[in-house]
Structure formats: C-alpha cells, structure tokens
Design an enzyme around this catalytic site. Sequence first.
Site, mmCIF file in Angstrom:
data_model
loop_
_atom_site.group_PDB
_atom_site.id
_atom_site.type_symbol
_atom_site.label_atom_id
_atom_site.label_comp_id
_atom_site.label_asym_id
_atom_site.label_seq_id
_atom_site.Cartn_x
_atom_site.Cartn_y
_atom_site.Cartn_z
ATOM 1 N N GLY A 1 40.134 53.559 38.694
ATOM 2 C CA GLY A 1 40.229 52.823 37.565
ATOM 3 C C GLY A 1 41.205 53.076 36.550
ATOM 4 N N ARG B 1 46.217 44.470 26.041
ATOM 5 C CA ARG B 1 46.757 43.086 26.112
ATOM 6 C C ARG B 1 45.863 42.227 25.188
ATOM 7 N NH1 ARG B 1 45.580 40.926 32.344
ATOM 8 N NH2 ARG B 1 43.305 40.989 31.905
ATOM 9 N N ARG C 1 36.824 33.699 32.844
ATOM 10 C CA ARG C 1 37.668 33.052 34.121
ATOM 11 C C ARG C 1 36.713 32.328 34.900
ATOM 12 N NH1 ARG C 1 40.453 38.547 35.267
ATOM 13 N NH2 ARG C 1 39.958 39.586 33.386
ATOM 14 N N ASP D 1 39.082 34.821 40.175
ATOM 15 C CA ASP D 1 38.880 35.799 38.938
ATOM 16 C C ASP D 1 40.298 35.740 38.262
ATOM 17 O OD1 ASP D 1 39.423 36.876 41.633
ATOM 18 O OD2 ASP D 1 39.914 38.765 40.397
ATOM 19 N N ASN D 2 41.231 35.190 38.729
ATOM 20 C CA ASN D 2 42.518 35.358 37.805
ATOM 21 C C ASN D 2 42.994 33.981 37.343
ATOM 22 O OD1 ASN D 2 42.963 38.088 38.443
ATOM 23 N ND2 ASN D 2 44.074 37.675 40.311
HETATM 24 P P1 AMP Z 1 43.401 42.297 40.246
HETATM 25 O O1 AMP Z 1 44.022 42.246 41.776
HETATM 26 O O2 AMP Z 1 44.162 43.014 39.476
HETATM 27 O O3 AMP Z 1 43.073 40.948 39.606
HETATM 28 O O4 AMP Z 1 41.928 43.088 40.370
HETATM 29 C C1 AMP Z 1 40.768 42.531 41.225
HETATM 30 C C2 AMP Z 1 39.698 43.364 41.095
HETATM 31 O O5 AMP Z 1 40.070 44.604 41.618
HETATM 32 C C3 AMP Z 1 39.196 43.599 39.670
HETATM 33 O O6 AMP Z 1 37.659 43.632 39.769
HETATM 34 C C4 AMP Z 1 39.801 44.916 39.262
HETATM 35 O O7 AMP Z 1 39.081 45.423 38.319
HETATM 36 C C5 AMP Z 1 39.911 45.538 40.566
HETATM 37 N N1 AMP Z 1 40.578 46.908 40.386
HETATM 38 C C6 AMP Z 1 42.011 46.474 40.576
HETATM 39 N N2 AMP Z 1 42.560 47.999 40.753
HETATM 40 C C7 AMP Z 1 41.483 48.772 40.441
HETATM 41 C C8 AMP Z 1 41.647 50.151 40.197
HETATM 42 N N3 AMP Z 1 42.592 50.982 40.479
HETATM 43 N N4 AMP Z 1 40.160 50.811 40.106
HETATM 44 C C9 AMP Z 1 39.302 49.991 39.843
HETATM 45 N N5 AMP Z 1 39.256 48.541 40.136
HETATM 46 C C10 AMP Z 1 40.550 47.967 40.294
HETATM 47 MG MG MG Z 2 42.397 40.022 37.912
#
Ligand code: AMP
Ligand code: MG
Length: 487
Positions: free
Chosen positions: A128, A178, A185, A254-255
């Site tokens: 998290g 942010r 999304r 999701d991005n």
């Molecule tokens: P992202 O690659 O940042 O777009 O994240 C992809 C997914 O992974 C999203 O659901 C994020 O909330 C989750 N996520 C990424 N890093 C963490 C982390 N350190 N703890 C919990 N969830 C994460």
């Molecule tokens: Mg993301």
Amino acid sequence: MSVDAQSTVFLDGQFARELPELAVPWQAEQAPDPRLVVLNEPLAAELGLDPESLGNAEGLGLLIGTALPHGATPVAQGYAGHQFGSYSPRLGDGRALLLGEIADAEGRLRDLHLKGSGRTPFARRGDGLATLGPMLREYVISEAMHALGIPTTRSLAVVATGRPVSRESMLPGAVLTRVASSHLRVGSFQYARAMDNQDLLRRLADHAIARHHPGTAEGQNPYLALFAAVVAAQASLVAQWMLVGFIHGVMNTDNMTISGEGIDYGPCAFMDVFDPATVYSSIDEAGRYAYGNQPLVAQWNLARLAEALLPLFHEDQERAVALAQESLGAFHTRYSAAWLAGMKTKLGLADGLDDESATSLTGELFTLLQEARVDYTSFFRALGTAARGEAESARSMFPVPAAFDAWLERWRALEPDADLMDRTNPVYIPRNHLVEEALAAAVDGDQEPLSRLLAALSTPFQERPGLERFAVAAPEGFGPYRTFCGT
Ligand code: AMP
Ligand code: MG
C-alpha cells in the site's frame, strides 16, 4: 483562505455518492514524520488552496489525507483491467485514495487523489506504500506534460512520510497528491460491466458524461456518443505523445482515462534516439507498449471499453456490436489526421502542404533519423535553426549527411516557418539522465537538481541561457536506459 488549510476547503464526494458499488470508504494511513518535498504553488492557487498554509501541519494533513475537512469521504476506487493483455477482474486502488472532488477557479470539478496512502481492501499482496523516487518521477513527468500542453493528470505535492519502505533496499516512503479531471478509467467500465448490473453501468456512464462530455447527453444515443468522445480524446492524446516522443510504458486498460488525460506515469520515458521499437520498461519484455505500438494499443484498449458499454449501445447486441465497430473505426482516421497535422507543424509547414506530400516527406525523414540514430527532440529543434538558414547543427547529427542534404533541400523549398517550429518543438523535455540525476539527489536530501529541472521543464519551448545541459542528449557514459515499474 485562512491559515487552516483544511477547515475552509470543501471536498465533495460525488463519485462516492453516485457510485457506491465502485467506492470503498477508507482512510489514509498516518505518517510518522511528514515533510513537504515539493509543492505545486500555481496548481494550489488554481484550486483555491493557499500554498503557505499547505506547508503547515494541518496543510500537510490535507495533502496526505490524514486531516481532511469535515464531511469528506475518501474512498478506494474499484476497477478492473487488462494488464499486458491479460484480464484482472479486480485491481482497484491498492495504495491510493480518492479524497473527493474540489471545484477549481473556473468552477470545474477536479479529483483530489493520493498515491502511497496505505493498504486498502484492493491491496492484494502489496504494502500500500510508495517511495519517494517514483512519486517525484510522476510529479516531474506530469508537470512536464502539462507545460508541453498535453492533457494530463497534475501533481499538487509530494510529501515524504518519514516511514521507510521495503523494496530492493529500504527507501523513504512518500505520498503523491494528484489532481485529475477524474479517475474514471477504461477499467472502471470493465469492472462495472462484470458486476452484471445494467443500472450501475448506466449510472457510471451518466457520471462520465456529466463530468467529461456533457455535450453527448443531448444526442439520440448518448452512450454511443460518450464512446465516440473517448475515442476522439484518446486519439488526440496518443497523437500528442507520439509527436513529442513519449512512451507511456504501461498502457493497461486501468491506466487509460475516460477524460483523455494521461495518467499513472510509472516506467514511462521520452525517447532519445528515434526508433519505433523503443521500449524502456524492464517489465515490457515483448515490447507490447513500444513507442510505435502505442496507437494500436490505444485502439485495442478502446475496443475493451466498447465491449463494456455494449449493453448501453443497443438492446439488440448484434446491432450494438456494429455500432461499436463503426465508432471505433474513427480512431484510426482521427489519430492519423491529428498526427499528420502535428507533424506538419513540427516541420514548420502550414496548411498549404497536401497530405500525400507531407506523408512522404515525414516518411523519408523518419527513415533517415532511424538509420543515423538521431536524437528525436534535439533534431526537431535544430531543424528550426535550419529553417533560419543555419543547417549545420542538424546536418552534424548525420554521420553521412548526403541523403539528409537532399531531404533538407526539398523541405526548405516549402519555406518552413521557423517561429512556428520553435513554438512546437520543445528544447527541454524530461530527459532520462536528468530525471534520474534529480531523483537520486532528492532521495539523498538535495533538492536543488529537482528544482532546477522543474524550472527548465516549466517553459519547454523557450530556450534560456544557462540551461544548456538540459537541452542535450545523455552523455555516452549514461548507457542504455531502463525504467522500472513505479513502486
Ligand atoms: P499501477 O501499475 O501503478 O497502475 O498499479 C496497478 C495495480 O497495482 C493497481 O491496482 C494498484 O493499486 C496496485 N498496486 C501497485 N503497487 C501497489 C502497492 N505497493 N500496494 C498495493 N497495491 C499496489
Ligand atoms: Mg495504474
């Protein structure tokens, strides 16, 4: 505004209220020793927040979500997503929170959002948390994008939490605050669709229409019009990325936003030498998100959005599919038109040049650039100088300039507008070696390089004395560049 940063701020909870199925009420984790690392003062002012009071204890509490105004309802948002092509039905904000919506100076609603604020029910195996380097990286890239005039989420602040975070080594923890016109999304729609609740899907689409594309509410088929508007916004966004040489690196569904703003700057980078196959991300082994693939990937993602929206397009699903296909077909046309128009501008050629000649002129140029491994950004800037009659700096980028000379002659005959080129081709972009240097220093406690970099990037088209090192390619010794998923 008074000295109490949070007591006078009004944070709405529109998303949480209208779409409770997609919103899990949640609180940010306390930070043991919060310290403001960087604050975006102009953006704070746009949001009606007093920059000075954001720096005091209460203001920091607002920036990291631990001291929110009365009535605020922070939530973790649920969404699904195709990551590198494979579907994850439940991603969601694992380490992020939507604090609420805030009205800006023009009355527009903007999301106030945190990244790195602690585990949520979507955290799966993640901790998290976020670390300082990657959060500063998102700050730098998003603000550079904004200065380049490219739609993007914004960064209001990065606050170091004082909590060490375990990665390959122990690293300083941080929260990014942010700001976005929303966090809807493609994956939000995939998530809602999977719940098999048409009322929810419709409410989500209505929410997106009201927030981003209100004009589409009037038409005969508002949901198809919403889809067409997202197709248009994304075609325009990706064309702008391509023109400036940007590689997002992780264009999962999701991005990808419904607003058309770029989001989630993790393993992204600006291309140095021109090559469509350029990939910087260490996790993108197959090159799915390579520079030259981005338009195709965007279209693929939009097809996933169409699938999610199908029940709203038409009762008859066959008819719905036909409508979706027709609408998605506009992506290619819009993207190509936006790209070619942008390319003409980069070359200083106004409307007079027909598309066929422009296409062959740019095609030939790209072959030359790729063969000679020319730095993309420096080249276009040097070409502006060539339009003023001094071609040597552009010519010197080619080991054997004969073929380029022929191209140059053809292009010059079209009487390019050097001023237009200087307004279009940036001098300063977040070059990979400069970003790395600034982040490493900031993590070590020296913020000077970061401040200087941000200052250079804030006015990317205007060349200034003293900033020479921000305008040139990485030194040889920098070696091949790799980015890592921002964690
Ligand atoms: P992202 O690659 O940042 O777009 O994240 C992809 C997914 O992974 C999203 O659901 C994020 O909330 C989750 N996520 C990424 N890093 C963490 C982390 N350190 N703890 C919990 N969830 C994460
Ligand atoms: Mg993301």
